[in-house]
Design an enzyme around this catalytic site. Structure first.
Site, PDB file in Angstrom:
ATOM      1  N   ASP A 142       0.839  -1.196   0.000  1.00 52.52           N
ATOM      2  CA  ASP A 142       0.000   0.000   0.000  1.00 52.52           C
ATOM      3  C   ASP A 142       0.874   1.246   0.000  1.00 52.52           C
ATOM      4  O   ASP A 142       1.765   1.382   0.837  1.00 52.52           O
ATOM      5  CB  ASP A 142      -0.928   0.001   1.223  1.00 52.52           C
ATOM      6  CG  ASP A 142      -2.081   0.976   1.040  1.00 52.52           C
ATOM      7  OD1 ASP A 142      -2.482   1.238  -0.111  1.00 52.52           O
ATOM      8  OD2 ASP A 142      -2.590   1.485   2.058  1.00 52.52           O
ATOM      9  N   HIS A 149      -3.730  14.055   0.954  1.00 49.83           N
ATOM     10  CA  HIS A 149      -4.020  13.180   2.091  1.00 49.83           C
ATOM     11  C   HIS A 149      -2.861  13.223   3.095  1.00 49.83           C
ATOM     12  O   HIS A 149      -3.068  13.383   4.296  1.00 49.83           O
ATOM     13  CB  HIS A 149      -4.243  11.750   1.597  1.00 49.83           C
ATOM     14  CG  HIS A 149      -4.367  10.723   2.690  1.00 49.83           C
ATOM     15  ND1 HIS A 149      -5.456  10.662   3.539  1.00 49.83           N
ATOM     16  CD2 HIS A 149      -3.535   9.731   3.084  1.00 49.83           C
ATOM     17  CE1 HIS A 149      -5.286   9.671   4.407  1.00 49.83           C
ATOM     18  NE2 HIS A 149      -4.133   9.089   4.150  1.00 49.83           N
ATOM     19  N   GLU A 214     -10.594   3.950   3.396  1.00 47.41           N
ATOM     20  CA  GLU A 214      -9.661   4.734   2.585  1.00 47.41           C
ATOM     21  C   GLU A 214     -10.002   4.512   1.111  1.00 47.41           C
ATOM     22  O   GLU A 214     -10.046   3.375   0.638  1.00 47.41           O
ATOM     23  CB  GLU A 214      -8.199   4.347   2.877  1.00 47.41           C
ATOM     24  CG  GLU A 214      -7.760   4.804   4.270  1.00 47.41           C
ATOM     25  CD  GLU A 214      -6.259   4.678   4.531  1.00 47.41           C
ATOM     26  OE1 GLU A 214      -5.583   3.945   3.782  1.00 47.41           O
ATOM     27  OE2 GLU A 214      -5.769   5.320   5.484  1.00 47.41           O
ATOM     28  N   GLU A 216      -9.135   4.264  -2.420  1.00 47.01           N
ATOM     29  CA  GLU A 216      -7.883   4.030  -3.148  1.00 47.01           C
ATOM     30  C   GLU A 216      -8.147   3.367  -4.494  1.00 47.01           C
ATOM     31  O   GLU A 216      -9.182   2.740  -4.704  1.00 47.01           O
ATOM     32  CB  GLU A 216      -6.938   3.120  -2.334  1.00 47.01           C
ATOM     33  CG  GLU A 216      -6.634   3.653  -0.942  1.00 47.01           C
ATOM     34  CD  GLU A 216      -5.436   2.996  -0.269  1.00 47.01           C
ATOM     35  OE1 GLU A 216      -4.604   2.385  -0.973  1.00 47.01           O
ATOM     36  OE2 GLU A 216      -5.341   3.097   0.974  1.00 47.01           O
ATOM     37  N   ASP A 248      -9.058   0.449   1.732  1.00 45.75           N
ATOM     38  CA  ASP A 248      -8.093   0.010   2.742  1.00 45.75           C
ATOM     39  C   ASP A 248      -8.675   0.355   4.117  1.00 45.75           C
ATOM     40  O   ASP A 248      -8.362   1.392   4.696  1.00 45.75           O
ATOM     41  CB  ASP A 248      -6.763   0.731   2.499  1.00 45.75           C
ATOM     42  CG  ASP A 248      -5.724   0.396   3.549  1.00 45.75           C
ATOM     43  OD1 ASP A 248      -5.836  -0.662   4.184  1.00 45.75           O
ATOM     44  OD2 ASP A 248      -4.795   1.214   3.729  1.00 45.75           O
ATOM     45  N   ARG A 252      -8.289   3.732  13.155  1.00 42.86           N
ATOM     46  CA  ARG A 252      -7.409   4.864  13.472  1.00 42.86           C
ATOM     47  C   ARG A 252      -6.881   4.831  14.895  1.00 42.86           C
ATOM     48  O   ARG A 252      -5.758   5.278  15.164  1.00 42.86           O
ATOM     49  CB  ARG A 252      -8.150   6.172  13.227  1.00 42.86           C
ATOM     50  CG  ARG A 252      -8.651   6.371  11.813  1.00 42.86           C
ATOM     51  CD  ARG A 252      -7.542   6.297  10.797  1.00 42.86           C
ATOM     52  NE  ARG A 252      -8.045   6.514   9.438  1.00 42.86           N
ATOM     53  CZ  ARG A 252      -7.322   6.277   8.341  1.00 42.86           C
ATOM     54  NH1 ARG A 252      -6.078   5.823   8.440  1.00 42.86           N
ATOM     55  NH2 ARG A 252      -7.830   6.483   7.146  1.00 42.86           N
ATOM     56  N   GLN A 255      -4.244   2.247  15.013  1.00 39.11           N
ATOM     57  CA  GLN A 255      -3.123   2.734  14.202  1.00 39.11           C
ATOM     58  C   GLN A 255      -2.262   3.747  14.960  1.00 39.11           C
ATOM     59  O   GLN A 255      -1.031   3.670  14.940  1.00 39.11           O
ATOM     60  CB  GLN A 255      -3.681   3.384  12.921  1.00 39.11           C
ATOM     61  CG  GLN A 255      -2.631   3.799  11.902  1.00 39.11           C
ATOM     62  CD  GLN A 255      -3.270   4.370  10.629  1.00 39.11           C
ATOM     63  OE1 GLN A 255      -4.495   4.386  10.485  1.00 39.11           O
ATOM     64  NE2 GLN A 255      -2.456   4.829   9.703  1.00 39.11           N
ATOM     65  N   LYS A 268      -4.632  -2.301   9.969  1.00 40.91           N
ATOM     66  CA  LYS A 268      -4.894  -2.443   8.537  1.00 40.91           C
ATOM     67  C   LYS A 268      -5.052  -3.901   8.109  1.00 40.91           C
ATOM     68  O   LYS A 268      -5.415  -4.145   6.959  1.00 40.91           O
ATOM     69  CB  LYS A 268      -3.718  -1.855   7.741  1.00 40.91           C
ATOM     70  CG  LYS A 268      -3.384  -0.406   8.039  1.00 40.91           C
ATOM     71  CD  LYS A 268      -4.169   0.523   7.146  1.00 40.91           C
ATOM     72  CE  LYS A 268      -3.629   1.947   7.253  1.00 40.91           C
ATOM     73  NZ  LYS A 268      -4.322   2.839   6.312  1.00 40.91           N
ATOM     74  N   THR A 272      -9.450  -5.648   3.532  1.00 39.85           N
ATOM     75  CA  THR A 272      -9.291  -4.752   2.392  1.00 39.85           C
ATOM     76  C   THR A 272     -10.323  -5.207   1.368  1.00 39.85           C
ATOM     77  O   THR A 272     -10.480  -6.399   1.144  1.00 39.85           O
ATOM     78  CB  THR A 272      -7.870  -4.859   1.793  1.00 39.85           C
ATOM     79  OG1 THR A 272      -6.910  -4.593   2.822  1.00 39.85           O
ATOM     80  CG2 THR A 272      -7.665  -3.872   0.642  1.00 39.85           C
ATOM     81  N   GLU A 388     -10.130  12.542   7.677  1.00 37.42           N
ATOM     82  CA  GLU A 388     -10.021  13.899   7.140  1.00 37.42           C
ATOM     83  C   GLU A 388     -11.377  14.605   7.109  1.00 37.42           C
ATOM     84  O   GLU A 388     -11.485  15.766   7.495  1.00 37.42           O
ATOM     85  CB  GLU A 388      -9.443  13.862   5.722  1.00 37.42           C
ATOM     86  CG  GLU A 388      -8.016  13.373   5.653  1.00 37.42           C
ATOM     87  CD  GLU A 388      -7.704  12.803   4.277  1.00 37.42           C
ATOM     88  OE1 GLU A 388      -7.327  13.582   3.394  1.00 37.42           O
ATOM     89  OE2 GLU A 388      -7.846  11.587   4.082  1.00 37.42           O
TER      90      GLU A 388
HETATM   91 MN    MN Z   1      -4.078   2.955   2.631  1.00 35.38          MN
END
Ligand code: MN
Length: 457
Positions: A142, A149, A214, A216, A248, A252, A255, A268, A272, A388
């Site tokens: 990834d 971002h 996420e 992506e 993804d 948080r 993380q 993570k 996915t 975000e």
């Molecule tokens: Mn990612």
């Protein structure tokens, strides 16, 4: 450029499958993405298909029906590689075989094709199919290619120096987890992990309370490279089979406690989600864009630089994220869009990712998957994650039915969609990558602990 415009991109082409000619459809004859499917609820073998309108052309059946009897050797090698249950054998053949098969499929599916008589028996409506991950993925990496971002997330943690000094030099990435990659329609369990709140001295094991998506693009590697033999920048795109959507999923709170010093781990590795259709790089040729860097930014090092990266290394692909809460489902409401972005904002091109990944001599193999990193655009409404959009959980998103979200709730489905369009060319879509969040599974945590974690939401 390896990928050139040819007759398969002609906007005037129409298919004998009427649904493919409907304006705004994701799968016109100019697209022809590959997936792996079977009849839903059956115990049939999974097999390779091509999306055309609302239908799937079953390539094994089409081959058995004689549709490729007059094909040249290259096309025959490609269609024969499509008899299994994954795309890897086709991928290993390389760009010439991919392009030959695309051309043959385009001709077979055009409204003037006499093959329609035999091929009607090789169709299955997409809404009667179920899908699986279309390739055997050996490795998943990834990246972090959106500078918007990286800056927005950096600001939440380091207001004075949001962007780390390596960002404009290195396409940042980490090696991810393959076993938990699933395809659209999957259920995702809220992960457990260590969470440490700032007010406490010690972490607790608890379900994540800051579960995020996420937005992506997935980059699917076709042919690989030998160990010890880096892929030069001008050969990098020949290694890419196609692109898909990729969510993804990210916890948080897990993380932020675990990511230093070696990067994300449990935050993570639990899920996915990718879209079932791989849109080939060939299909995306009309939508290339220049890669430009703001005045004052360093030029990429020579191994990452090439005239073609600058003139057409980017891809103009519209992206959006929708949410469908449990309440919306109960009330029969449509999913609501919460973000809109575009892949053209990426700071690094797909070719640069391949070349950088292999600069050490690392070998890529057919079926390997890259995530582009969260594709946030320059505007706040173009953010590709709830981290975000909700400013780190401080400013809830208000949905049109009055519901609030800072992060994803149990029962919410997150839907990613993408498409490319340009005047004079067809619009090609990616379908969707949808997944629904479920409560944490196998939680041995007392309710009080979970409630405590929930309270910080
Ligand atoms: Mn990612």
């Amino acid at each position: 450029m390896i990928h050139k415009l040819n007759e398969t991109h002609d906007v005037r082409l129409r298919s004998w499958i009427e649904s493919a000619n409907a304006p705004g459809h994701d799968f016109p004859i100019q697209n022809l993405p590959y997936g792996v499917f079977r009849r839903r609820g059956s115990i049939e073998d999974f097999r390779i298909g091509v999306a055309i309108g609302a239908q799937i052309l079953d390539l094994r059946k089409a081959y058995a029906a004689g549709a490729f009897d007059d094909a040249d050797v290259l096309t025959l090698s490609a269609i024969e590689a499509c008899r299994g249950a994954s795309l890897n054998a086709l991928m290993e053949l390389g760009t010439e075989a991919w392009q030959a098969l695309r051309l043959a499929l385009s001709r077979l599916l055009r409204d003037s094709s006499p093959a329609q008589v035999t091929l009607r028996q090789s169709l299955l409506p997409q809404d009667e199919a179920e899908f699986t991950v279309p390739m055997q993925i050996g490795d998943y990496t990834d990246f972090y290619t959106s500078i918007h971002h990286a800056t927005a997330v950096g600001k939440l943690f380091r207001p004075d120096a949001p962007l780390l000094p390596n960002y404009k030099w290195v396409p940042i990435g980490y090696h991810g987890r393959v076993s938990s990659i699933g395809t659209s329609g999957m259920a995702v369990h809220r992960p457990m992990g260590q969470i440490k709140s700032p007010e406490r001295d010690a972490p607790v094991l608890a379900p994540s309370a800051r579960l995020d998506f996420e937005l992506e693009i997935g980059i699917v590697i076709g042919s690989g490279n030998a160990l010890g033999e880096p892929v030069a920048i001008d050969a990098a795109e020949s290694k890419i089979f196609g692109l898909c959507l990729l969510n993804d999923w990210s916890a948080r709170d897990i993380q932020s406690w675990e990511y230093q010093p070696l990067g994300p781990f449990l935050s993570k590795n639990f899920a996915t989600t990718i879209s079932p259709w791989i849109v080939t790089l060939d299909a995306l040729t009309p939508y290339r864009t220049p890669m430009t860097r703001p005045e004052g930014d360093p030029a990429p090092l020579a191994y990452l630089d090439a005239p073609e990266v600058r003139t057409c290394g980017g891809l103009d692909i519209d992206l959006e994220v929708l949410i469908e809460t449990a309440r919306m489902r109960e009330e029969g409401a449509s999913p609501e869009r919460i973000s809109r972005s575009n892949f053209r904002h990426s700071y690094w091109s797909v070719a640069q990712l391949v070349t950088h990944h292999t600069a050490s001599g690392c070998n890529l193999r057919a079926g390997d998957l890259f995530g582009s990193g969260t594709q946030s655009g320059p505007q706040p409404s173009e953010a590709g994650s709830l981290l975000e959009l909700s400013l780190g959980g401080r400013k809830p998103l208000v949905l049109s039915n009055g519901e609030h979200r800072t992060f994803v709730d149990d029962g919410d489905a997150i839907v990613l969609r993408a498409w490319a369009e340009k005047a004079g060319f067809a619009r090609v879509g990616f379908g969707e990558a949808r997944a629904t969040l479920m409560a944490a599974a196998g939680s041995a945590v007392p309710a009080a602990t979970q409630a405590e974690t929930e309270g910080k939401r």
